[in-house]
Design an enzyme around this catalytic site. Structure first.
Site, mmCIF file in Angstrom:
data_model
loop_
_atom_site.group_PDB
_atom_site.id
_atom_site.type_symbol
_atom_site.label_atom_id
_atom_site.label_comp_id
_atom_site.label_asym_id
_atom_site.label_seq_id
_atom_site.Cartn_x
_atom_site.Cartn_y
_atom_site.Cartn_z
ATOM 1 N N ASP A 83 0.819 -1.206 0.000
ATOM 2 C CA ASP A 83 0.000 0.000 0.000
ATOM 3 C C ASP A 83 0.857 1.262 0.000
ATOM 4 O O ASP A 83 1.752 1.417 0.837
ATOM 5 C CB ASP A 83 -0.907 -0.002 1.225
ATOM 6 C CG ASP A 83 -1.844 1.180 1.228
ATOM 7 O OD1 ASP A 83 -2.866 1.123 0.541
ATOM 8 O OD2 ASP A 83 -1.522 2.167 1.908
ATOM 9 N N SER A 104 0.573 4.064 3.342
ATOM 10 C CA SER A 104 1.047 3.838 4.704
ATOM 11 C C SER A 104 2.523 3.475 4.641
ATOM 12 O O SER A 104 3.065 3.234 3.556
ATOM 13 C CB SER A 104 0.250 2.718 5.385
ATOM 14 O OG SER A 104 0.529 1.467 4.772
ATOM 15 N N ASN A 145 4.172 1.456 7.432
ATOM 16 C CA ASN A 145 4.550 0.432 8.400
ATOM 17 C C ASN A 145 4.286 -0.962 7.865
ATOM 18 O O ASN A 145 3.428 -1.160 6.995
ATOM 19 C CB ASN A 145 3.778 0.607 9.717
ATOM 20 C CG ASN A 145 4.213 1.838 10.473
ATOM 21 O OD1 ASN A 145 3.607 2.901 10.358
ATOM 22 N ND2 ASN A 145 5.274 1.700 11.257
ATOM 23 N N TYR A 200 6.188 -3.730 18.226
ATOM 24 C CA TYR A 200 7.235 -3.831 17.229
ATOM 25 C C TYR A 200 8.380 -4.707 17.689
ATOM 26 O O TYR A 200 8.751 -4.742 18.858
ATOM 27 C CB TYR A 200 7.775 -2.430 16.880
ATOM 28 C CG TYR A 200 6.794 -1.627 16.077
ATOM 29 C CD1 TYR A 200 6.707 -1.773 14.707
ATOM 30 C CD2 TYR A 200 5.896 -0.770 16.709
ATOM 31 C CE1 TYR A 200 5.781 -1.060 13.980
ATOM 32 C CE2 TYR A 200 4.961 -0.058 15.987
ATOM 33 C CZ TYR A 200 4.908 -0.206 14.618
ATOM 34 O OH TYR A 200 3.982 0.489 13.899
ATOM 35 N N ASP A 219 -2.932 6.215 -4.933
ATOM 36 C CA ASP A 219 -3.106 5.275 -3.830
ATOM 37 C C ASP A 219 -3.493 3.897 -4.343
ATOM 38 O O ASP A 219 -4.591 3.692 -4.863
ATOM 39 C CB ASP A 219 -4.185 5.807 -2.883
ATOM 40 C CG ASP A 219 -4.400 4.890 -1.692
ATOM 41 O OD1 ASP A 219 -3.420 4.251 -1.269
ATOM 42 O OD2 ASP A 219 -5.529 4.816 -1.196
ATOM 43 N N THR A 257 -6.829 2.090 -2.972
ATOM 44 C CA THR A 257 -8.178 2.556 -3.297
ATOM 45 C C THR A 257 -8.539 2.077 -4.696
ATOM 46 O O THR A 257 -7.830 2.387 -5.659
ATOM 47 C CB THR A 257 -8.260 4.094 -3.242
ATOM 48 O OG1 THR A 257 -7.949 4.538 -1.923
ATOM 49 C CG2 THR A 257 -9.657 4.583 -3.617
#
Length: 410
Positions: free
Chosen positions: A95, A98, A100, A140, A271, A274
């Site tokens: 993605d 983001s 992470n 984490y 994105d 989406t």
């Protein structure tokens, strides 16, 4: 909540298990998967953009630091990675919105129902896992991405997944390809880690998304660069205006010759999470009037399939170049037996990111145009390159010609 939808999913295969060689490209083929009816809300996460976390910001005591995940739930493209030694395999969304990497943990809370429907990471079964002791809703630790030798990354163990929507979502977790400023707790994004450890030459990646429902091959994600066979040159590069999301400037949008939208310029965010193109409510309403869209529930618009050949072109002016979308590009077509359904690939949502209106260019646009995401370096800023996607059949012909030329030269 969006109504049931028949949007296709793409499965990225194989694992990230190709050792870089030559140009240091990691190529991940995409394969199409049909999920059937779904009831996931693709717009909720963009309604109230999250405050950007400060790099290196400490955790406010033991208060959980939550990653805004809702907008990923209707993502169409996901694949497998292996974490730990030996690798434990997970499906993750790749993605661009983001930064992470997280997967569910075996230590997930007993009453977190979604955890029981997904693969969960077992730290005790990994010899390379090292917890860093940080207490979050996403905890984490460090581990290795299976198959890429020497790739040690910090990833999150999700200890609680609050939304029941995660229960029916296909991916286990998220692998973010956004900018470091979006990363919770300043954790280095996976792309940065791969570059820092010499496994990629540069922080560049590209998506070729094949939206042809008649073809099983779904396209390719290329880490470390791009493949010219995926697009028709030239690439048009435009600077990233806000290095958080992959946000660029769009000069305007036209619908045929009679309607102009984004007339004073607007922001556009590319994105991969989406599936449609999102724009301001009033402008999307005007666009649907121009293309004959018939409103349904929850913001969906149906298109008369027989009218597709007559519909106007929707053109986006970016970097001084017009990027045209025909009705074949922006109408999402489904066939179930003898029943054919055509839905608009545009949705309305007002996003509060002043001072300009915001559009989200999702897979309807990224399926028509290959996007090369370049994070840049100390000398040059981040940029995005766009070029018309080459049809899959043309790519095969190009590959055969190149092979023949190579044999002739040999």
């Amino acid at each position: 909540m969006s109504p049931p939808r028949l949007l296709p999913l793409l499965l990225l295969l194989p694992l990230l298990n190709v050792e870089p060689a030559g140009a240091t490209l990691i190529r991940i083929p995409l394969r199409r998967v049909h999920p059937g009816l779904r009831t996931l809300n693709l717009l909720r996460g963009w309604g109230k953009p999250a405050k950007l976390p400060r790099l290196g910001a400490p955790s406010p005591g033991d208060k959980p630091a939550l990653v805004p995940l809702s907008k990923f739930l209707d993502a169409q493209y996901f694949g497998e990675i292996g974490l730990g030694t030996p690798p434990q395999n997970f499906t993750v969304v790749f993605d661009t919105g983001s930064s992470n990497l997280w997967v569910p943990s075996r230590r997930c809370h007993f009453f977190s129902v979604p955890c029981w429907f997904h693969h969960r990471f077992n730290p005790n079964a990994s010899s390379s896992f090292q917890p860093n002791g940080t207490k979050f809703a996403i905890q984490y630790g460090t581990g290795r991405i299976g198959g890429i030798k020497g790739a040690s990354v910090i990833f999150g163990e999700a200890l609680w997944e609050s939304s029941l929507v995660f229960t029916i979502s296909r991916p286990d977790g998220i692998l973010g390809l956004g900018f470091p400023i979006l990363a919770v707790e300043g954790v280095p994004p996976p792309l940065d880690v791969l570059v820092e450890q010499g496994l990629l030459d540069k922080p560049v990646f590209s998506f070729y998304l094949n939206r042809d429902s008649e073809v099983a091959d779904g396209g390719e994600l290329v880490l470390g660069g791009s493949d010219p066979a995926h697009y028709i040159p030239p690439l048009t590069f435009v600077p990233v205006t806000v290095p958080a999301y992959w946000q660029i400037h769009m000069e305007r949008v036209t619908v045929g010759s009679g309607l102009t939208l984004c007339a004073r310029g607007c922001a556009a965010i590319l994105d991969t999470g989406t599936p449609v193109i999102i724009g301001p409510t009033e402008e999307i309403r005007a666009l649907h009037e121009a293309i004959g869209g018939i409103p349904l529930l929850a913001g969906e618009y149906i298109i008369r399939c027989s009218e597709i050949p007559k519909l106007p072109t929707v053109s986006l002016l970016i970097g001084g170049v017009w990027f045209n979308l025909t009705a074949q590009d922006y109408v999402i077509q489904f066939a179930q037996g003898d029943v054919r359904l055509c839905l608009s690939g545009f949705r309305a949502l007002d996003i509060a990111l002043p001072p300009v209106p915001v559009w989200i260019l999702g897979d309807v646009f990224l399926g028509a145009y290959v996007a090369v995401f370049d994070r840049g370096d100390m000398k040059s800023g981040a940029r995005v390159g766009l070029a018309r996607a080459r049809p899959r059949s043309c790519q095969a012909d190009l590959g055969r010609r190149e092979t023949a030329q190579a044999q002739y030269r040999g």
